[in-house]
Design an enzyme around this catalytic site. Structure first.
Site, PDB file in Angstrom:
ATOM      1  N   ASP A 278     -10.364   3.551   4.463  1.00 55.00           N
ATOM      2  CA  ASP A 278     -10.756   2.139   4.428  1.00 55.00           C
ATOM      3  C   ASP A 278     -12.284   2.013   4.501  1.00 55.00           C
ATOM      4  OD1 ASP A 278      -8.985   0.115   3.983  1.00 55.00           O
ATOM      5  OD2 ASP A 278      -8.443  -0.203   6.080  1.00 55.00           O
TER       6      ASP A 278
ATOM      7  N   LYS B 191       0.841  -1.206   0.000  1.00 51.64           N
ATOM      8  CA  LYS B 191       0.000   0.000   0.000  1.00 51.64           C
ATOM      9  C   LYS B 191       0.877   1.257   0.000  1.00 51.64           C
ATOM     10  CE  LYS B 191      -3.772  -2.426   2.272  1.00 51.64           C
ATOM     11  NZ  LYS B 191      -4.423  -2.799   3.534  1.00 51.64           N
TER      12      LYS B 191
ATOM     13  N   GLN C 264      -4.009  -1.025   9.798  1.00 51.79           N
ATOM     14  CA  GLN C 264      -4.037  -2.381   9.253  1.00 51.79           C
ATOM     15  C   GLN C 264      -4.634  -3.341  10.284  1.00 51.79           C
ATOM     16  OE1 GLN C 264      -3.099  -3.264   6.062  1.00 51.79           O
ATOM     17  NE2 GLN C 264      -3.893  -5.303   6.547  1.00 51.79           N
TER      18      GLN C 264
END
Ligand code: NAD
Length: 283
Positions: free
Chosen positions: A121, A54, A98
């Site tokens: 996200d 990412k 994460q």
């Protein structure tokens, strides 16, 4: 009929090119590069790879990557403090924590601490609520990628009968809202669904997001349907999806492969969300 195989790598590359071009336009107006912050806790090798990919994609798109590495025994208060810091940091447009977080940390509390304007996200309750109400906001990356692939596949979503197998917060639930907002009639199936095969056979758009190798049989696919396979399963035969691809492709109108279908879209949509967040914050 043999289905058209939807090339997720090519669609993802197109999204990443568009994002890079728009970042190059936006950066001078912002007076800085759009910034994506990643927070990694612990030493799970898979999470390390995901975050590295990412960050690299972010830099390739001309955005700034800001990274926090926290130990596996980090206290929840410390993780919350890092999120607070990033919420306040004007150079940060997107925040990605994460998952999963180490045992003992309340994942919902950490995710919900992220400022909804930076929730690239799309996993906070605030973002999920907006999506459920059909209001603008940041949308989880994998289902957003599925929608891009469906647009690419061609047949109209409006009025279509869509069946999603799987109801996770990450994929199935947000995708059901996206498809509903795009005027499909949506059915969400799960582990307690009584006749999965019959329900799948009704679908013009069939999405499998379960994590069970080749669960969706070729005979469950309506002739001409668009089939999107989100599943990623490591088996003795290598990486396979949730759909029995070899049989389903003989029936479907269009189908995604695994790998090379939905997988590459997730990072592409993360970049797209970060750009959108930067633009919205600059407005
Ligand atoms: P999850 O485990 O959170 O959810 C799985 C869902 O499938 C649940 O809602 C469950 O009810 C349903 N289910 C389980 N067994 C079933 C059965 N026999 N019949 C019908 N439904 C059943 O998983 P997730 O996070 O949504 O991920 C699903 C799959 O997608 C996994 O293989 C994961 O690796 C993959 N995935 C891929 C990407 C990507 O970037 N391509 C992103 C996220 C997840």
């Amino acid at each position: 009929m043999t289905a058209r195989v939807i090339d997720g790598k090519a669609v993802a590359a197109g999204v990443r090119e568009r994002v890079a071009a728009e970042v190059a336009e936006l950066a001078p107006r912002l007076g800085r590069e759009p910034g994506l912050a990643t927070v990694l806790t612990g030493d799970d090798p898979a999470s390390q790879v995901y975050v590295r990919n990412k960050r690299q994609a972010c830099e390739e798109a001309g955005m700034r990557s800001i990274h926090h590495d926290l130990p596996a025994d980090v206290a929840e208060e410390r993780v919350l403090a890092v999120v607070d810091e990033l919420n306040a940091d004007q150079r940060v447009d997107g925040i990605l924590v994460q998952l999963p977080l180490p045992d003992g940390i309340d994942q919902d509390a950490v995710v919900d601490r992220i400022d909804a304007a930076k929730d690239v996200d799309g996993l906070t309750a605030a973002s999920a609520g907006r999506l459920a109400q059909g209001r603008p906001g940041l949308v989880p990356c994998t289902p957003a990628g599925v929608m891009e692939l469906l647009r690419e596949a061609g047949p109209p979503i409006e009025g279509a009968e869509a069946v999603i197998v799987g109801r996770s917060i990450l994929v199935g639930r947000p995708l059901s809202a996206l498809l509903l907002n795009a005027n499909a009639s949506v059915t969400v199936c799960h582990s307690r669904t009584r006749d999965l095969a019959a329900t799948c056979r009704r679908a013009d758009v069939l999405v499998a997001a379960v994590g069970s190798p080749r669960l969706v049989e070729g005979g469950w696919v309506k002739p001409g349907a668009t089939v999107i396979d989100v599943g990623i399963n490591r088996t003795d035969d290598g990486l396979v999806g949730d759909v029995d691809f070899d049989v389903a492709r003989e029936v479907a109108g269009a189908i995604t492969p695994v790998p090379g279908g939905v997988g590459p879209m997730t990072i592409a949509m993360l970049l797209s969300n970060t750009l959108a967040a930067a633009r919205a914050r600059a407005a």
